[in-house]
Write an enzyme that holds these catalytic residues in place. Structure first.
Site, PDB file in Angstrom:
ATOM      1  N   ASP A  34       1.403  -0.583  -4.607  1.00 59.65           N
ATOM      2  CA  ASP A  34       0.641   0.248  -3.664  1.00 59.65           C
ATOM      3  C   ASP A  34      -0.866   0.032  -3.864  1.00 59.65           C
ATOM      4  O   ASP A  34      -1.611  -0.244  -2.905  1.00 59.65           O
ATOM      5  CB  ASP A  34       1.029   1.721  -3.921  1.00 59.65           C
ATOM      6  CG  ASP A  34       0.581   2.668  -2.824  1.00 59.65           C
ATOM      7  OD1 ASP A  34       0.077   2.194  -1.796  1.00 59.65           O
ATOM      8  OD2 ASP A  34       0.767   3.898  -3.008  1.00 59.65           O
ATOM      9  N   THR A 118      11.525   0.361  -8.474  1.00 56.63           N
ATOM     10  CA  THR A 118      11.939  -0.145  -9.795  1.00 56.63           C
ATOM     11  C   THR A 118      10.816  -0.169 -10.823  1.00 56.63           C
ATOM     12  O   THR A 118      11.032  -0.578 -11.963  1.00 56.63           O
ATOM     13  CB  THR A 118      12.525  -1.567  -9.688  1.00 56.63           C
ATOM     14  OG1 THR A 118      11.475  -2.474  -9.306  1.00 56.63           O
ATOM     15  CG2 THR A 118      13.658  -1.640  -8.690  1.00 56.63           C
TER      16      THR A 118
HETATM   17  N1  AR6 Z   1       3.410  -7.776  -5.562  1.00 57.65           N
HETATM   18  C1  AR6 Z   1       4.742  -7.594  -5.621  1.00 57.65           C
HETATM   19  N2  AR6 Z   1       5.333  -6.713  -6.450  1.00 57.65           N
HETATM   20  C2  AR6 Z   1       4.518  -5.971  -7.249  1.00 57.65           C
HETATM   21  C3  AR6 Z   1       3.106  -6.087  -7.235  1.00 57.65           C
HETATM   22  C4  AR6 Z   1       2.551  -7.040  -6.334  1.00 57.65           C
HETATM   23  N3  AR6 Z   1       1.235  -7.233  -6.238  1.00 57.65           N
HETATM   24  N4  AR6 Z   1       2.609  -5.216  -8.159  1.00 57.65           N
HETATM   25  C5  AR6 Z   1       3.654  -4.590  -8.715  1.00 57.65           C
HETATM   26  N5  AR6 Z   1       4.817  -5.047  -8.189  1.00 57.65           N
HETATM   27  P1  AR6 Z   1       5.804   0.180  -8.409  1.00 57.65           P
HETATM   28  P2  AR6 Z   1       7.662   2.277  -7.431  1.00 57.65           P
HETATM   29  C6  AR6 Z   1       6.212  -4.662  -8.486  1.00 57.65           C
HETATM   30  O1  AR6 Z   1       5.578   0.947  -9.665  1.00 57.65           O
HETATM   31  O2  AR6 Z   1       8.522   2.137  -8.630  1.00 57.65           O
HETATM   32  C7  AR6 Z   1       2.727   3.802  -7.013  1.00 57.65           C
HETATM   33  O3  AR6 Z   1       1.744   4.431  -7.767  1.00 57.65           O
HETATM   34  C8  AR6 Z   1       6.508  -4.005  -9.801  1.00 57.65           C
HETATM   35  O4  AR6 Z   1       6.547  -4.957 -10.860  1.00 57.65           O
HETATM   36  O5  AR6 Z   1       4.634  -0.422  -7.736  1.00 57.65           O
HETATM   37  O6  AR6 Z   1       8.330   2.322  -6.075  1.00 57.65           O
HETATM   38  C9  AR6 Z   1       3.007   4.505  -5.698  1.00 57.65           C
HETATM   39  O7  AR6 Z   1       1.850   5.102  -5.164  1.00 57.65           O
HETATM   40  C10 AR6 Z   1       7.879  -3.413  -9.517  1.00 57.65           C
HETATM   41  O8  AR6 Z   1       8.881  -4.418  -9.664  1.00 57.65           O
HETATM   42  O9  AR6 Z   1       6.542   1.120  -7.281  1.00 57.65           O
HETATM   43  C11 AR6 Z   1       4.043   5.506  -6.075  1.00 57.65           C
HETATM   44  O10 AR6 Z   1       3.454   6.681  -6.612  1.00 57.65           O
HETATM   45  C12 AR6 Z   1       7.806  -3.049  -8.027  1.00 57.65           C
HETATM   46  O11 AR6 Z   1       6.627  -3.714  -7.523  1.00 57.65           O
HETATM   47  C13 AR6 Z   1       4.828   4.812  -7.149  1.00 57.65           C
HETATM   48  O12 AR6 Z   1       3.960   3.864  -7.732  1.00 57.65           O
HETATM   49  C14 AR6 Z   1       7.695  -1.565  -7.753  1.00 57.65           C
HETATM   50  O13 AR6 Z   1       6.889  -0.941  -8.748  1.00 57.65           O
HETATM   51  C15 AR6 Z   1       6.025   4.069  -6.578  1.00 57.65           C
HETATM   52  O14 AR6 Z   1       6.799   3.564  -7.626  1.00 57.65           O
END
Ligand code: AR6
Length: 171
Positions: A34, A118
C-alpha cells in the site's frame, strides 16, 4: 491457464491496465505494498482515495494510477487472520471476486495482484495462494476478455509458494 504468470518483483513497476492494492478500510495509505503504491503513484492518488469514503473488508474500489505505469489501481481490503474461524477464507475469496468485478466493469485486459493479506494481516501464505489461484481460474473461465493475470511476489518465499501451487493446478 497460460494467461497466469508469476513473477518476483515490485508491483509498482508493472505495465498493466490495473494493479491491485492490499489496502486497509480507510483507503488512506499504509505500509507494505500500500505504501509503495502511494509513493510511486504520487499525492494525487491519496486525493482521489479521500473521496471514496473507505472500503469494506472483502470489497474493492478503483482509482486512476497517476504516476504509475498502470492505468488503474484497484484497492481491496483483505481480512486480518485471526485463526480462520472468522470467515477469513471467504473474505479473501471475496476480495478477488470484487477485484474481478471491477476488471470486467472497466474492460481491463491485464491485471497484477500482490499476495493480499499475507503480510501485516498474517493470512497463511499457502492457503491465501490457493484462494488467489482458485478465484482467478474461476474468473478466467467465464471472462475471456481478460488476457493476463500476473501474481507479483515481492519475496522469494512467496514466489516459490505461488509457483508450486500453480504447478499443482497445471498437472
Ligand atoms: N510489490 C509487490 N508486493 C509487495 C510489495 C511491492 N512493492 N511490497 C510488499 N509486498 P502487506 P496485507 C508484498 O503487508 O497483509 C498495509 O499497511 C508483501 O511482501 O503489504 O494485506 C495496508 O495499509 C506481502 O507478500 O499487505 C494495510 O493496513 C504482500 O505484499 C495492511 O498493510 C502483502 O503484504 C494490509 O496487510
Amino acid at each position: 491457464m497460460n494467461k497466469i504468470v508469476v513473477i518476483q518483483g515490485d508491483i509498482t513497476q508493472m505495465k498493466v491496465d490495473a494493479i491491485v492494492n492490499a489496502a486497509n478500510r480507510s483507503l488512506l495509505g499504509g505500509g507494505g505494498v500500500d505504501g509503495a503504491i502511494h509513493r510511486a503513484a504520487g499525492p494525487q492518488l491519496l486525493d482521489e482515495c479521500k473521496t471514496l469514503g473507505g472500503c469494506e473488508m472483502g470489497k474493492a474500489k478503483i482509482t486512476k494510477g497517476y504516476n504509475l505505469p498502470a492505468k488503474y489501481v484497484i484497492h481491496t481490503v483483505g481480512p486480518v487472520w485471526y485463526g480462520g474461524d472468522n470467515g477469513e477464507e471467504e473474505l479473501l475469496a471475496s476480495c478477488y471476486q470484487s477485484c474481478f468485478t471491477l476488471v470486467k466493469d472497466y474492460s481491463i485486459k491485464s491485471v497484477a495482484f500482490p499476495a493480499i493479506s499475507t503480510g501485516v494481516y498474517r493470512f497463511p501464505l499457502k492457503k491465501a495462494t490457493q484462494i488467489a489461484i482458485h478465484e482467478t481460474l474461476k474468473f478466467l473461465e467465464i471472462y475471456k476478455e481478460l488476457k493476463r493475470v500476473i501474481f507479483v511476489c515481492f519475496l522469494r518465499e512467496v514466489f516459490e509458494v505461488y509457483q508450486r501451487e500453480l504447478a499443482k493446478r497445471k498437472l
